[in-house]
Design a protein around this motif. Structure first.
Motif, PDB file in Angstrom:
ATOM      1  N   GLY A  58       0.819  -1.213   0.000  1.00  0.00           N
ATOM      2  CA  GLY A  58       0.000   0.000   0.000  1.00  0.00           C
ATOM      3  C   GLY A  58       0.849   1.257   0.000  1.00  0.00           C
ATOM      4  N   MET A  59       1.956   1.236   0.735  1.00  0.00           N
ATOM      5  CA  MET A  59       2.861   2.385   0.777  1.00  0.00           C
ATOM      6  C   MET A  59       3.490   2.628  -0.589  1.00  0.00           C
ATOM      7  SD  MET A  59       4.585   1.658   4.513  1.00  0.00           S
ATOM      8  CE  MET A  59       5.892   2.867   4.376  1.00  0.00           C
ATOM      9  N   GLU A  60       3.917   1.555  -1.250  1.00  0.00           N
ATOM     10  CA  GLU A  60       4.533   1.724  -2.565  1.00  0.00           C
ATOM     11  C   GLU A  60       3.524   2.267  -3.579  1.00  0.00           C
ATOM     12  OE1 GLU A  60       7.031  -0.791  -5.950  1.00  0.00           O
ATOM     13  OE2 GLU A  60       6.702  -1.649  -3.957  1.00  0.00           O
ATOM     14  N   GLU A  61       2.312   1.732  -3.540  1.00  0.00           N
ATOM     15  CA  GLU A  61       1.267   2.219  -4.443  1.00  0.00           C
ATOM     16  C   GLU A  61       0.964   3.698  -4.179  1.00  0.00           C
ATOM     17  OE1 GLU A  61      -2.768   0.202  -5.827  1.00  0.00           O
ATOM     18  OE2 GLU A  61      -2.929   0.985  -3.779  1.00  0.00           O
ATOM     19  N   LEU A  62       0.902   4.065  -2.890  1.00  0.00           N
ATOM     20  CA  LEU A  62       0.653   5.455  -2.529  1.00  0.00           C
ATOM     21  C   LEU A  62       1.766   6.360  -3.038  1.00  0.00           C
ATOM     22  CD1 LEU A  62      -0.947   7.622  -0.999  1.00  0.00           C
ATOM     23  CD2 LEU A  62       0.296   6.974   1.079  1.00  0.00           C
ATOM     24  N   TYR A  63       3.000   5.878  -2.953  1.00  0.00           N
ATOM     25  CA  TYR A  63       4.120   6.687  -3.425  1.00  0.00           C
ATOM     26  C   TYR A  63       3.941   7.070  -4.892  1.00  0.00           C
ATOM     27  CZ  TYR A  63       8.600   8.199  -5.165  1.00  0.00           C
ATOM     28  OH  TYR A  63       9.574   8.944  -5.781  1.00  0.00           O
ATOM     29  N   TRP A  64       3.653   6.090  -5.740  1.00  0.00           N
ATOM     30  CA  TRP A  64       3.528   6.370  -7.172  1.00  0.00           C
ATOM     31  C   TRP A  64       2.351   7.294  -7.460  1.00  0.00           C
ATOM     32  CZ3 TRP A  64       7.705   5.677  -9.659  1.00  0.00           C
ATOM     33  CH2 TRP A  64       8.551   4.609  -9.394  1.00  0.00           C
ATOM     34  N   ASN A  65       1.239   7.087  -6.744  1.00  0.00           N
ATOM     35  CA  ASN A  65       0.071   7.944  -6.958  1.00  0.00           C
ATOM     36  C   ASN A  65       0.341   9.382  -6.515  1.00  0.00           C
ATOM     37  OD1 ASN A  65      -1.421   5.841  -8.033  1.00  0.00           O
ATOM     38  ND2 ASN A  65      -2.388   5.304  -6.091  1.00  0.00           N
ATOM     39  N   TYR A  66       1.005   9.519  -5.373  1.00  0.00           N
ATOM     40  CA  TYR A  66       1.322  10.856  -4.873  1.00  0.00           C
ATOM     41  C   TYR A  66       2.314  11.549  -5.809  1.00  0.00           C
ATOM     42  CZ  TYR A  66       2.489  14.564  -1.514  1.00  0.00           C
ATOM     43  OH  TYR A  66       2.671  15.790  -0.903  1.00  0.00           O
ATOM     44  N   LYS A  67       3.312  10.816  -6.249  1.00  0.00           N
ATOM     45  CA  LYS A  67       4.306  11.387  -7.159  1.00  0.00           C
ATOM     46  C   LYS A  67       3.643  11.897  -8.438  1.00  0.00           C
ATOM     47  CE  LYS A  67       8.299  10.238 -10.044  1.00  0.00           C
ATOM     48  NZ  LYS A  67       9.280   9.191 -10.453  1.00  0.00           N
ATOM     49  N   ASN A  68       2.805  11.066  -9.049  1.00  0.00           N
ATOM     50  CA  ASN A  68       2.144  11.471 -10.295  1.00  0.00           C
ATOM     51  C   ASN A  68       1.283  12.709 -10.095  1.00  0.00           C
ATOM     52  OD1 ASN A  68       3.294   9.333 -11.691  1.00  0.00           O
ATOM     53  ND2 ASN A  68       1.551   7.971 -11.357  1.00  0.00           N
ATOM     54  N   ALA A  69       0.609  12.788  -8.946  1.00  0.00           N
ATOM     55  CA  ALA A  69      -0.252  13.936  -8.666  1.00  0.00           C
ATOM     56  C   ALA A  69       0.555  15.213  -8.500  1.00  0.00           C
ATOM     57  CB  ALA A  69      -1.089  13.670  -7.413  1.00  0.00           C
ATOM     58  N   VAL A  70       1.608  15.161  -7.696  1.00  0.00           N
ATOM     59  CA  VAL A  70       2.406  16.362  -7.430  1.00  0.00           C
ATOM     60  C   VAL A  70       3.141  16.815  -8.690  1.00  0.00           C
ATOM     61  CG1 VAL A  70       4.302  17.333  -6.080  1.00  0.00           C
ATOM     62  CG2 VAL A  70       2.635  15.822  -4.981  1.00  0.00           C
ATOM     63  N   LEU A  71       3.688  15.876  -9.449  1.00  0.00           N
ATOM     64  CA  LEU A  71       4.396  16.254 -10.677  1.00  0.00           C
ATOM     65  C   LEU A  71       3.446  16.868 -11.696  1.00  0.00           C
ATOM     66  CD1 LEU A  71       6.932  13.309 -11.260  1.00  0.00           C
ATOM     67  CD2 LEU A  71       7.322  15.532 -10.164  1.00  0.00           C
ATOM     68  N   SER A  72       2.188  16.418 -11.703  1.00  0.00           N
ATOM     69  CA  SER A  72       1.222  16.974 -12.660  1.00  0.00           C
ATOM     70  C   SER A  72       0.875  18.422 -12.358  1.00  0.00           C
ATOM     71  CB  SER A  72      -0.056  16.129 -12.667  1.00  0.00           C
ATOM     72  OG  SER A  72      -0.809  16.320 -11.481  1.00  0.00           O
ATOM     73  N   SER A  73       1.213  18.891 -11.149  1.00  0.00           N
ATOM     74  CA  SER A  73       0.937  20.285 -10.785  1.00  0.00           C
ATOM     75  C   SER A  73       1.815  21.263 -11.555  1.00  0.00           C
ATOM     76  CB  SER A  73       1.149  20.493  -9.284  1.00  0.00           C
ATOM     77  OG  SER A  73       2.540  20.431  -8.949  1.00  0.00           O
ATOM     78  N   GLY A  74       2.969  20.775 -12.033  1.00  0.00           N
ATOM     79  CA  GLY A  74       3.888  21.656 -12.747  1.00  0.00           C
ATOM     80  C   GLY A  74       4.664  22.589 -11.842  1.00  0.00           C
ATOM     81  N   ALA A  75       4.568  22.387 -10.533  1.00  0.00           N
ATOM     82  CA  ALA A  75       5.265  23.258  -9.586  1.00  0.00           C
ATOM     83  C   ALA A  75       6.769  23.034  -9.666  1.00  0.00           C
ATOM     84  CB  ALA A  75       4.781  22.984  -8.167  1.00  0.00           C
ATOM     85  N   SER A  76       7.524  24.083  -9.404  1.00  0.00           N
ATOM     86  CA  SER A  76       8.972  23.955  -9.401  1.00  0.00           C
ATOM     87  C   SER A  76       9.406  23.067  -8.239  1.00  0.00           C
ATOM     88  CB  SER A  76       9.639  25.330  -9.287  1.00  0.00           C
ATOM     89  OG  SER A  76       9.286  25.949  -8.060  1.00  0.00           O
TER      90      SER A  76
END
Length: 400
Positions: free
Chosen positions: A69-87
């Motif tokens: 569950g932690m590994e799955e959460l990591y990938w989902n969180y990463k994809n979400a934050v990177l999609s923000s386009g924030a520096s």
């Protein structure tokens, strides 16, 4: 609002500020903290984090289902934050997930038990700020709105005068309390003092518990899960009675702000249309809160409040019995709106009996929540922004 990249060492230091208003702090560290593995705090890269999960699982410190569950959460969180386009989004991901994983591991090593009334844990680790730091990068503030923000200022005034406030609301995601606080960050009193009526799932799931520890909670068992295990029904009912008594005691002291979703769980999309909408309210839950307010011996007010934030952490399509749901994460706009208080006597004058009055009052609150939700949906999902404002719901972005 720019993303917040927090230094991992300072975020877990025992001397984190405890109370912004008083400046109190603590240097006390529990034995469990002192003996706690630093696998995730020492992580500097994605590889460190993922290999750390494997290491802790192989050592028997993480159950296999929690590790996956932690590994799955990591990938989902990463994809979400990177999609923000924030520096520096990639740094934000590593920083926030390393602290989150550290807290999850500690929660497995030394499980935390929630009391019927749980006060947000602010020391030696500040879970309240941890939740804000984690959720903030998921909110598209450019496409987020608050309806009738001035009413929240009125609430603060009433609470400081000793009045009780109950917010009757829909419930969209596990991030709801953090969304409320972050969208009202210019009025920190609300976020710091709100007490959320929370179901048992957010205080038992290892991936969710660290986030729950950062909120003021009144812990109950949801009606939707009351009969999941017939042998536990009696225990759950007794626990809910204790929590109800706790709320009654709190309200007698005055100056309380309580948030409750009387639907008994999170909103779900319409299976045929896919459109999200506030789940119907349970009139008995609404009536219980009304009677608590009326019998507290102090002035009390009930306000309808609406939330739109399901894209941040959408629940499973169907209600699940088992603990450990798949956690999806997204970067999206969010919305929060409140309407003027609704008095019981104003909407039940023509009712013929108590049951009819109970249903009428619950429906009046739901109708207001649904109306506000429609306006938030127009502003956020249909990208109409401030133009979606009406005479009853004025949208704004208090952080600008």
């Amino acid at each position: 609002m720019s993303e917040l990249v927090q230094d991992k060492e300072s975020s877990v230091a025992a001397s984190i500020s405890f109370n912004e208003a008083t400046g109190e702090s603590s240097n006390t560290t529990s034995p469990s903290e002192l003996n706690h593995s630093r696998t995730f705090l020492d992580a500097r890269t994605e590889e460190d984090l993922l290999s750390g999960i494997k290491k802790e699982a192989e050592a028997g410190r993480l159950p296999a289902n929690v590790a996956s569950g932690m590994e799955e959460l990591y990938w989902n969180y990463k994809n979400a934050v990177l999609s923000s386009g924030a520096s520096r989004a990639d740094e934000t991901v590593i920083s926030n997930m390393s602290v989150a994983f550290d807290r999850m591991l500690l929660g497995v090593e030394d499980p935390y038990t929630f009391n019927p009334y749980h006060k947000a844990v602010r020391e030696p680790f500040d879970y309240y700020m941890f939740v804000h730091t984690y959720i903030r990068p998921l909110i598209d503030f450019k496409n987020s709105y608050v309806g009738n923000a001035s009413i929240f200022s009125e609430l603060e005034d009433k609470i400081r005068q000793g009045h009780n406030i109950v917010l009757i609301s829909n419930h969209q995601s596990e991030a709801d309390p953090a969304v409320i606080s972050l969208l009202l960050e210019s009025q920190p009193f609300i976020g710091l003092n709100i007490k959320c009526v929370a179901g048992d799932r957010v205080i038992t799931d290892p991936l969710c518990k660290p986030f729950s520890m950062g909120r003021n909670l009144i812990c109950v068992y949801s009606k939707k899960h009351m009969n999941d295990d017939p042998e536990l029904v009696d225990m759950k009912r007794k626990a809910n009675t204790r929590s109800l008594k706790e709320m009654a005691t709190m309200q007698r002291s005055g100056g309380q702000l309580i948030w409750i979703a009387p639907s008994g769980g999170r909103d779900r999309p319409n299976p045929s249309t896919g459109e999200w909408f506030p789940a119907p309210f349970d009139s008995s839950s609404v009536d219980n809160m009304r009677r608590l307010v009326e019998h507290s011996g102090t002035p009390g007010h009930i306000y309808p409040m609406s939330l739109l934030c399901y894209d941040i952490m959408p629940p499973p399509p169907q209600v699940e019995k088992e603990i450990g749901e798949k956690r999806l994460v997204g970067f999206h706009g969010t919305g929060l709106s409140i309407a003027p208080e609704i008095n019981f006597s104003d909407v039940t004058a023509d009712c013929n009996n108590p049951n009819e009055a109970k249903e009428a009052y619950s429906q009046a609150l739901y109708n207001s929540v649904n109306e506000q939700y429609t306006i938030l949906n127009s502003a956020i999902k249909h990208r109409k922004g401030i133009e979606s404002s009406t005479s009853s719901v004025s949208l704004s972005q208090p952080w600008n």
